[in-house]
Write a protein that holds these residues in place. Structure first.
Motif, PDB file in Angstrom:
ATOM      1  N   TYR A  37       3.040  23.561  -1.984  1.00  0.00           N
ATOM      2  CA  TYR A  37       4.327  23.183  -1.415  1.00  0.00           C
ATOM      3  C   TYR A  37       5.308  22.842  -2.541  1.00  0.00           C
ATOM      4  N   LYS A  38       6.574  23.185  -2.326  1.00  0.00           N
ATOM      5  CA  LYS A  38       7.577  22.958  -3.358  1.00  0.00           C
ATOM      6  C   LYS A  38       7.818  21.464  -3.580  1.00  0.00           C
ATOM      7  N   ASN A  39       7.916  20.724  -2.490  1.00  0.00           N
ATOM      8  CA  ASN A  39       8.212  19.297  -2.605  1.00  0.00           C
ATOM      9  C   ASN A  39       7.549  18.552  -1.449  1.00  0.00           C
ATOM     10  N   PRO A  40       6.275  18.223  -1.572  1.00  0.00           N
ATOM     11  CA  PRO A  40       5.559  17.555  -0.478  1.00  0.00           C
ATOM     12  C   PRO A  40       6.249  16.257  -0.043  1.00  0.00           C
ATOM     13  N   TYR A  41       6.354  16.086   1.254  1.00  0.00           N
ATOM     14  CA  TYR A  41       7.053  14.941   1.828  1.00  0.00           C
ATOM     15  C   TYR A  41       6.166  13.701   1.822  1.00  0.00           C
ATOM     16  N   PHE A  42       6.706  12.604   1.332  1.00  0.00           N
ATOM     17  CA  PHE A  42       5.981  11.338   1.393  1.00  0.00           C
ATOM     18  C   PHE A  42       6.458  10.545   2.603  1.00  0.00           C
ATOM     19  N   PRO A  43       5.578  10.253   3.571  1.00  0.00           N
ATOM     20  CA  PRO A  43       5.996   9.659   4.852  1.00  0.00           C
ATOM     21  C   PRO A  43       6.144   8.139   4.801  1.00  0.00           C
ATOM     22  N   ALA A  44       6.993   7.637   3.933  1.00  0.00           N
ATOM     23  CA  ALA A  44       7.146   6.186   3.769  1.00  0.00           C
ATOM     24  C   ALA A  44       7.617   5.515   5.054  1.00  0.00           C
ATOM     25  N   ASP A  45       8.634   6.094   5.702  1.00  0.00           N
ATOM     26  CA  ASP A  45       9.170   5.485   6.927  1.00  0.00           C
ATOM     27  C   ASP A  45       8.131   5.489   8.040  1.00  0.00           C
ATOM     28  N   GLU A  46       7.409   6.601   8.149  1.00  0.00           N
ATOM     29  CA  GLU A  46       6.389   6.693   9.196  1.00  0.00           C
ATOM     30  C   GLU A  46       5.256   5.703   8.954  1.00  0.00           C
ATOM     31  N   MET A  47       4.880   5.531   7.708  1.00  0.00           N
ATOM     32  CA  MET A  47       3.820   4.584   7.366  1.00  0.00           C
ATOM     33  C   MET A  47       4.260   3.145   7.640  1.00  0.00           C
ATOM     34  N   ALA A  48       5.525   2.845   7.359  1.00  0.00           N
ATOM     35  CA  ALA A  48       6.047   1.504   7.624  1.00  0.00           C
ATOM     36  C   ALA A  48       6.069   1.223   9.121  1.00  0.00           C
ATOM     37  N   SER A  96      -8.156   5.723   0.475  1.00  0.00           N
ATOM     38  CA  SER A  96      -7.109   5.848   1.490  1.00  0.00           C
ATOM     39  C   SER A  96      -5.848   6.474   0.909  1.00  0.00           C
ATOM     40  N   ALA A  97      -5.465   6.049  -0.287  1.00  0.00           N
ATOM     41  CA  ALA A  97      -4.279   6.619  -0.925  1.00  0.00           C
ATOM     42  C   ALA A  97      -4.475   8.100  -1.224  1.00  0.00           C
ATOM     43  N   LEU A  98      -5.655   8.452  -1.704  1.00  0.00           N
ATOM     44  CA  LEU A  98      -5.954   9.856  -1.975  1.00  0.00           C
ATOM     45  C   LEU A  98      -5.979  10.681  -0.694  1.00  0.00           C
ATOM     46  N   PHE A  99      -6.391  10.069   0.398  1.00  0.00           N
ATOM     47  CA  PHE A  99      -6.423  10.763   1.690  1.00  0.00           C
ATOM     48  C   PHE A  99      -5.008  11.161   2.110  1.00  0.00           C
ATOM     49  N   ILE A 100      -4.042  10.256   1.904  1.00  0.00           N
ATOM     50  CA  ILE A 100      -2.643  10.569   2.182  1.00  0.00           C
ATOM     51  C   ILE A 100      -2.166  11.703   1.280  1.00  0.00           C
ATOM     52  N   TYR A 101      -2.495  11.620   0.001  1.00  0.00           N
ATOM     53  CA  TYR A 101      -2.093  12.655  -0.957  1.00  0.00           C
ATOM     54  C   TYR A 101      -2.645  14.016  -0.544  1.00  0.00           C
ATOM     55  N   PHE A 109       0.825  -1.204   0.000  1.00  0.00           N
ATOM     56  CA  PHE A 109       0.000   0.000   0.000  1.00  0.00           C
ATOM     57  C   PHE A 109       0.862   1.259   0.000  1.00  0.00           C
ATOM     58  N   ILE A 110       1.976   1.229   0.716  1.00  0.00           N
ATOM     59  CA  ILE A 110       2.882   2.385   0.745  1.00  0.00           C
ATOM     60  C   ILE A 110       3.397   2.683  -0.660  1.00  0.00           C
ATOM     61  N   ASP A 111       3.800   1.654  -1.379  1.00  0.00           N
ATOM     62  CA  ASP A 111       4.274   1.841  -2.755  1.00  0.00           C
ATOM     63  C   ASP A 111       3.159   2.400  -3.644  1.00  0.00           C
ATOM     64  N   TYR A 112       1.953   1.929  -3.415  1.00  0.00           N
ATOM     65  CA  TYR A 112       0.801   2.396  -4.189  1.00  0.00           C
ATOM     66  C   TYR A 112       0.555   3.891  -3.939  1.00  0.00           C
ATOM     67  N   CYS A 113       0.631   4.302  -2.693  1.00  0.00           N
ATOM     68  CA  CYS A 113       0.417   5.717  -2.345  1.00  0.00           C
ATOM     69  C   CYS A 113       1.497   6.613  -2.947  1.00  0.00           C
ATOM     70  N   GLU A 114       2.729   6.108  -2.964  1.00  0.00           N
ATOM     71  CA  GLU A 114       3.852   6.924  -3.434  1.00  0.00           C
ATOM     72  C   GLU A 114       3.707   7.319  -4.907  1.00  0.00           C
ATOM     73  N   GLN A 115       2.949   6.541  -5.669  1.00  0.00           N
ATOM     74  CA  GLN A 115       2.750   6.864  -7.080  1.00  0.00           C
ATOM     75  C   GLN A 115       2.027   8.199  -7.262  1.00  0.00           C
ATOM     76  N   LEU A 116       1.288   8.630  -6.239  1.00  0.00           N
ATOM     77  CA  LEU A 116       0.581   9.914  -6.317  1.00  0.00           C
ATOM     78  C   LEU A 116       1.508  11.100  -6.056  1.00  0.00           C
ATOM     79  N   PHE A 117       2.661  10.827  -5.481  1.00  0.00           N
ATOM     80  CA  PHE A 117       3.592  11.892  -5.117  1.00  0.00           C
ATOM     81  C   PHE A 117       4.583  12.116  -6.252  1.00  0.00           C
TER      82      PHE A 117
END
Length: 220
Positions: free
Chosen positions: A88-99, A58-63, A23-31
């Motif tokens: 925002y210039k470069n929105p942070y993707f919280p991969a570590d926090e999600m893991a 859920s993925a859109l909610f993170i985005y 799911f984390i990888d899936y969400c990251e595609q939006l970033f």
């Protein structure tokens, strides 16, 4: 047992709990840079408000949380997410926090429910922590639309009444909130700890000063 009145949040927690890295990888595609534009943001926000697929929503909610203005979570009276684009210039993707959340969430049960129904289930030996939408520090700071229906001062008082009743059954209840005249009066029967915390929600960076908060502990 973790509950929240916001169904989107609980849906996200459950999805991340069950899927983890996939799911984390899936969400990251939006970033992607193409989605960090105003037109793309409003298109994806509209998709979120129409979406009925739990995983996609859920993925859109993170985005939306990372690309929306000040990281707000806010809905209109019809239940539509209405936070504007954050620029925002470069929105942070919280991969570590999600893991990390996925790992710890294996011990949790998530419920989409109101606090009163959850607190009625408690028994001596349990402990309850309540994190309600905070009482506004000022009229201009009023913010009650975290979930459709809001959370006004009357509902704040209802929470206190339920906390007292729960504590009377031998279940301690801890509530966090802003330190205001209203909360001082409402929590007068509790043991109160006051402190100050840094605030990051103001649109004006120079006004993000420390705000007074408190923890109110209701016991038998």
């Amino acid at each position: 047992l973790l509950s929240d009145s916001n169904g989107d949040l609980i849906n996200l927690y459950r999805t991340l709990q069950s899927e983890g890295d996939e799911f984390i990888d899936y969400c990251e595609q939006l970033f992607r840079p193409r989605n960090n534009q105003e037109k793309a943001y409003y298109r994806l926000r509209e998709e979120f408000n129409r979406c009925e697929d739990p995983r996609r929503r859920s993925a859109l909610f993170i985005y939306l949380n990372r690309h929306g203005y000040n990281g707000l979570c806010r809905y209109n009276s019809k239940g539509g997410f209405n936070v504007p684009f954050g620029r925002y210039k470069n929105p942070y993707f919280p991969a570590d926090e999600m893991a990390a959340f996925h790992e710890h969430a294996q011990r949790a049960v998530f419920e989409h429910a109101d606090y009163a129904s959850i607190m009625r289930k408690t028994r001596p030996g349990d402990v309850v922590y309540c994190d309600p939408p905070y009482v506004p520090l000022s009229a201009s700071a009023n913010f009650t639309s975290y979930a459709a229906g809001g959370f006004n001062l009357e509902q704040q008082q209802e929470l206190v009444d339920v906390a007292r009743a729960t504590a009377a059954r031998g279940v301690p209840v801890l509530i966090s909130n802003h330190n205001t005249p209203f909360t001082k009066e409402a929590y007068r029967d509790a043991s109160i700890t006051r402190f100050r915390v840094q605030r990051y929600i103001s649109c004006n960076g120079t006004k993000r000063n420390k705000a007074g908060e408190l923890l109110a502990l209701f016991t038998k």
